[in-house]
Design a protein around this motif. Structure first.
Motif, PDB file in Angstrom:
ATOM      1  N   LEU A 190      59.421  44.866 -33.210  1.00  0.00           N
ATOM      2  CA  LEU A 190      60.218  43.938 -32.407  1.00  0.00           C
ATOM      3  C   LEU A 190      61.677  44.359 -32.292  1.00  0.00           C
ATOM      4  O   LEU A 190      62.431  43.778 -31.513  1.00  0.00           O
ATOM      5  N   PHE A 191      62.068  45.375 -33.067  1.00  0.00           N
ATOM      6  CA  PHE A 191      63.454  45.831 -33.006  1.00  0.00           C
ATOM      7  C   PHE A 191      63.599  46.979 -32.007  1.00  0.00           C
ATOM      8  O   PHE A 191      62.653  47.715 -31.724  1.00  0.00           O
ATOM      9  N   LEU A 192      64.809  47.134 -31.484  1.00  0.00           N
ATOM     10  CA  LEU A 192      65.107  48.249 -30.599  1.00  0.00           C
ATOM     11  C   LEU A 192      65.146  49.549 -31.385  1.00  0.00           C
ATOM     12  O   LEU A 192      65.463  49.572 -32.580  1.00  0.00           O
ATOM     13  N   ASP A 193      64.870  50.650 -30.702  1.00  0.00           N
ATOM     14  CA  ASP A 193      64.971  51.954 -31.362  1.00  0.00           C
ATOM     15  C   ASP A 193      66.362  52.182 -31.929  1.00  0.00           C
ATOM     16  O   ASP A 193      66.523  52.766 -33.008  1.00  0.00           O
ATOM     17  N   ASP A 194      67.397  51.699 -31.196  1.00  0.00           N
ATOM     18  CA  ASP A 194      68.768  51.877 -31.671  1.00  0.00           C
ATOM     19  C   ASP A 194      69.013  51.148 -32.988  1.00  0.00           C
ATOM     20  O   ASP A 194      69.845  51.571 -33.793  1.00  0.00           O
ATOM     21  N   ASP A 195      68.318  50.037 -33.211  1.00  0.00           N
ATOM     22  CA  ASP A 195      68.450  49.306 -34.475  1.00  0.00           C
ATOM     23  C   ASP A 195      68.006  50.156 -35.658  1.00  0.00           C
ATOM     24  O   ASP A 195      68.555  50.044 -36.755  1.00  0.00           O
ATOM     25  N   LEU A 196      66.991  50.954 -35.432  1.00  0.00           N
ATOM     26  CA  LEU A 196      66.268  51.592 -36.526  1.00  0.00           C
ATOM     27  C   LEU A 196      66.700  53.029 -36.798  1.00  0.00           C
ATOM     28  O   LEU A 196      66.086  53.699 -37.638  1.00  0.00           O
ATOM     29  N   ASP A 246      84.120  53.819 -35.554  1.00  0.00           N
ATOM     30  CA  ASP A 246      82.747  54.254 -35.285  1.00  0.00           C
ATOM     31  C   ASP A 246      82.063  54.719 -36.562  1.00  0.00           C
ATOM     32  O   ASP A 246      82.648  55.462 -37.361  1.00  0.00           O
ATOM     33  N   LEU A 247      80.832  54.279 -36.755  1.00  0.00           N
ATOM     34  CA  LEU A 247      79.965  54.755 -37.838  1.00  0.00           C
ATOM     35  C   LEU A 247      78.578  54.923 -37.231  1.00  0.00           C
ATOM     36  O   LEU A 247      77.745  54.007 -37.286  1.00  0.00           O
ATOM     37  N   PRO A 248      78.319  56.075 -36.625  1.00  0.00           N
ATOM     38  CA  PRO A 248      77.071  56.249 -35.875  1.00  0.00           C
ATOM     39  C   PRO A 248      75.844  56.191 -36.785  1.00  0.00           C
ATOM     40  O   PRO A 248      75.624  57.069 -37.623  1.00  0.00           O
ATOM     41  N   THR A 249      75.050  55.174 -36.613  1.00  0.00           N
ATOM     42  CA  THR A 249      73.793  54.998 -37.340  1.00  0.00           C
ATOM     43  C   THR A 249      73.103  53.793 -36.716  1.00  0.00           C
ATOM     44  O   THR A 249      73.489  53.343 -35.636  1.00  0.00           O
ATOM     45  N   GLY A 250      72.088  53.258 -37.380  1.00  0.00           N
ATOM     46  CA  GLY A 250      71.411  52.082 -36.856  1.00  0.00           C
ATOM     47  C   GLY A 250      72.093  50.795 -37.279  1.00  0.00           C
ATOM     48  O   GLY A 250      73.257  50.787 -37.693  1.00  0.00           O
ATOM     49  N   HIS A 251      71.326  49.717 -37.219  1.00  0.00           N
ATOM     50  CA  HIS A 251      71.892  48.378 -37.397  1.00  0.00           C
ATOM     51  C   HIS A 251      72.151  48.010 -38.857  1.00  0.00           C
ATOM     52  O   HIS A 251      72.811  47.009 -39.122  1.00  0.00           O
ATOM     53  N   TRP A 252      71.665  48.801 -39.793  1.00  0.00           N
ATOM     54  CA  TRP A 252      71.813  48.465 -41.208  1.00  0.00           C
ATOM     55  C   TRP A 252      72.518  49.597 -41.966  1.00  0.00           C
ATOM     56  O   TRP A 252      71.928  50.266 -42.819  1.00  0.00           O
ATOM     57  N   PRO A 253      73.809  49.806 -41.696  1.00  0.00           N
ATOM     58  CA  PRO A 253      74.521  50.919 -42.343  1.00  0.00           C
ATOM     59  C   PRO A 253      74.672  50.745 -43.843  1.00  0.00           C
ATOM     60  O   PRO A 253      74.931  51.713 -44.555  1.00  0.00           O
ATOM     61  N   GLN A 254      74.514  49.509 -44.366  1.00  0.00           N
ATOM     62  CA  GLN A 254      74.581  49.327 -45.812  1.00  0.00           C
ATOM     63  C   GLN A 254      73.419  50.024 -46.511  1.00  0.00           C
ATOM     64  O   GLN A 254      73.492  50.294 -47.716  1.00  0.00           O
ATOM     65  N   PHE A 255      72.367  50.341 -45.771  1.00  0.00           N
ATOM     66  CA  PHE A 255      71.245  51.112 -46.311  1.00  0.00           C
ATOM     67  C   PHE A 255      71.293  52.572 -45.862  1.00  0.00           C
ATOM     68  O   PHE A 255      70.963  53.468 -46.635  1.00  0.00           O
ATOM     69  N   THR A 256      71.667  52.806 -44.622  1.00  0.00           N
ATOM     70  CA  THR A 256      71.567  54.167 -44.070  1.00  0.00           C
ATOM     71  C   THR A 256      72.806  55.015 -44.347  1.00  0.00           C
ATOM     72  O   THR A 256      72.692  56.228 -44.508  1.00  0.00           O
ATOM     73  N   ARG A 257      73.995  54.380 -44.425  1.00  0.00           N
ATOM     74  CA  ARG A 257      75.227  55.137 -44.694  1.00  0.00           C
ATOM     75  C   ARG A 257      76.173  54.288 -45.550  1.00  0.00           C
ATOM     76  O   ARG A 257      77.303  53.984 -45.147  1.00  0.00           O
TER      77      ARG A 257
END
Length: 238
Positions: free
Chosen positions: A126-132, A207-218
């Motif tokens: 249900l999420f957009l690709d950009d979210d993930l 800018d911090l290029p990543t998905g919607h959850w940067p606390q996990f990804t970066r």
């Protein structure tokens, strides 16, 4: 500076754990928040509203002797905005993490699947690709394991804003899914969801290029940016 970290939907205060070290390394004191109704999967969410959630964080802000920095991720952004509206003289800076302010009467998200008095974490489809972006299978599994159903009325209640002094509170937008250049294009075009952002008088963009959850990804990079922005003087854009 005291930095209050408000998580987005389905997440408790511990979701900031990988972000906190970089904030504290910058000389600040981090205060991750677990919002009412997200204490556990079995928590009572029936009486939790958007207004009561905002009030709980206002109470926290009132406990500090000096103004604080409010950080809101995703759905936590409008919650932080509501706190700034209630206490504009007690907030040194608002930091929106892949988020932004709502107009008066706006809702955070009334399109998610509902079960009873809660909004469980939906299927990833249900999420957009950009979210993930960057949220690999391992991180998705970690997220799902910690996810707590969101109180329904936090998602669907209209945000009530009363004090025009909120427009004077310095703000930072940390752009993840969409770059600052895209946000500025939307602002220039007058896209409706940017209406409140357009009224803020002192906004910095990072800018911090990543998905919607940067606390996990970066997380380290996110913490470093929050630490820098918490130190940014009002009126300094670059």
């Amino acid at each position: 500076m005291d930095v209050i970290l408000i998580p987005g939907f389905w997440l408790d205060g511990d979701s900031w754990s990988a972000v906190v070290p970089a904030i504290e390394a910058a000389g600040h004191r981090a205060h991750p928040v677990t919002r009412p109704g997200l204490e556990s999967v079995d928590a009572d969410r029936s009486g939790v509203t958007l207004a009561s959630t905002i009030a709980s964080i206002v109470d926290l802000v009132d406990g500090f002797d000096v103004p604080v920095v409010l950080v809101g991720h995703s759905g936590g952004g409008p919650i932080a905005q509501g706190v700034a509206d209630a206490r504009p003289d007690r907030v040194a800076r608002l930091i929106f993490v892949d988020s932004g302010p709502l107009v008066d009467g706006g809702v955070i998200n009334d399109e998610l699947p509902v079960v009873g008095d809660a909004v469980p974490l939906p299927d990833w489809s249900l999420f957009l690709d950009d979210d993930l972006v960057d949220l690999d299978e391992g991180l998705r599994a970690e997220f799902a394991a910690r996810a707590i159903p969101e109180p329904l009325h936090v998602a669907i209640d209209p945000l009530v804003l009363r004090d025009a002094r909120r427009f004077d509170v310095p703000a930072t937008v940390i752009a993840c899914e969409f770059p600052t250049s895209q946000l500025l294009e939307w602002l220039e075009a007058g896209v409706p969801f940017t209406a409140e952002l357009a009224n803020l008088r002192d906004v910095a963009y990072r800018d911090l290029p990543t998905g919607h959850w940067p606390q996990f990804t970066r997380p380290a990079e996110l913490g470093a940016i929050i630490g820098e922005e918490a130190s940014r003087p009002a009126g300094v854009q670059a």
